[in-house]
Design an enzyme around this catalytic site. Sequence first.
Site, PDB file in Angstrom:
ATOM      1  CG  HIS A 266       1.811  -4.077  -0.071  1.00  0.00           C
ATOM      2  ND1 HIS A 266       1.363  -3.857   1.211  1.00  0.00           N
ATOM      3  CD2 HIS A 266       0.994  -3.345  -0.888  1.00  0.00           C
ATOM      4  CE1 HIS A 266       0.323  -3.034   1.176  1.00  0.00           C
ATOM      5  NE2 HIS A 266       0.078  -2.710  -0.087  1.00  0.00           N
ATOM      6  CD  GLU A 267       0.856  -2.857  -4.666  1.00  0.00           C
ATOM      7  OE1 GLU A 267      -0.333  -3.115  -4.960  1.00  0.00           O
ATOM      8  OE2 GLU A 267       1.160  -1.897  -3.927  1.00  0.00           O
TER       9      GLU A 267
ATOM     10  CG  HIS B 184      -3.336  -5.115  -2.255  1.00  0.00           C
ATOM     11  ND1 HIS B 184      -4.263  -4.939  -1.241  1.00  0.00           N
ATOM     12  CD2 HIS B 184      -2.428  -4.107  -2.108  1.00  0.00           C
ATOM     13  CE1 HIS B 184      -3.934  -3.883  -0.520  1.00  0.00           C
ATOM     14  NE2 HIS B 184      -2.819  -3.368  -1.012  1.00  0.00           N
TER      15      HIS B 184
ATOM     16  CD  GLU C 204      -2.874  -0.349   1.070  1.00  0.00           C
ATOM     17  OE1 GLU C 204      -1.649  -0.542   1.143  1.00  0.00           O
ATOM     18  OE2 GLU C 204      -3.529  -0.556   0.024  1.00  0.00           O
TER      19      GLU C 204
END
Length: 308
Positions: free
Chosen positions: A130-131, A134, A202
């Site tokens: 997930h990071e 980003h 998100e």
Amino acid sequence: MNYAKTAILLAGMTGLFVGAGYLIGGETGMAFAFLLALGMNAFAYWNSDKMVLRMYGARQVSRNEAPAFYDTVADLSRRAGLPMPKVYVIDNDQPNAFATGRNPANAAVAATTGLLARMSREEVAGVMAHELAHVRNRDTLIMTVTATLAGAIGMLAQFAFFFGGSRDSRNNPLGIVGVLLVVIVAPLAAMLVQMAISRSREYEADRAGAEISGQPLWLASALQHLEETVRGSPNHTAERNPATAHMFIVNPLSGGHGDSLFSTHPSTANRVRRLREMAGGLGVNVEPVVRRRRGPWERLGRRTGPWG
């Protein structure tokens, strides 16, 4: 669609900032606000990653210090087509993580010792994917810009409160009404735009992160686990610096609720539901993930953790 929405919201934030400058000081105030925005964003572009890592006392770790964590980030970075980011650990009992950096070539990912101590290897992989999403989507830069503009609007509001606006009706036809709009409405509007951008990014990072790992349920399980534990472990640094809350995978502030008007993050239930739907579409078994028993503790600097 998410990228178009983000671009519109960023344009709205910039327009709000310049408009606030006009309401305070007319054309001169508008020009000053524009130059201030350029200066603040230039500073944030080059220094925001160092500032936030220093703020949270993050320490960079090598493969020798945290082999399992480091190798997982390296493997996911290869899958995402990204350069290897710098890897940091934050000595904080609250399970959480964030990414920072102005672009993929200058990125860093950070996880708390609480996250590494409480999550299984699969869940940590889901969080770091997930990071890295980003990073790949350049959200770290987008969120830095929005946070900087929101802070600058707050500064303009304080300036308007103490010094008032331009009394020249040729430059500021709204007079004291314009000043009141800046003091009361502009900071609220800036906060709402910032929250909307954060929630949008998100959801997109959840989707892209699940694609990077190939296992949407790893992240779904991690989010459920985080929801259960994060409120019981306050993050005092985040409480003192709430403008950074949007950077974390879940809201680090006590009392934060997802998908409310003033929330930086979507609700965990909505995020998990979307990930389970994604897993179903990929033909993945959507039964709850059974966390395997944790392995031996791995040394992380002066501390140890059960991630190995």
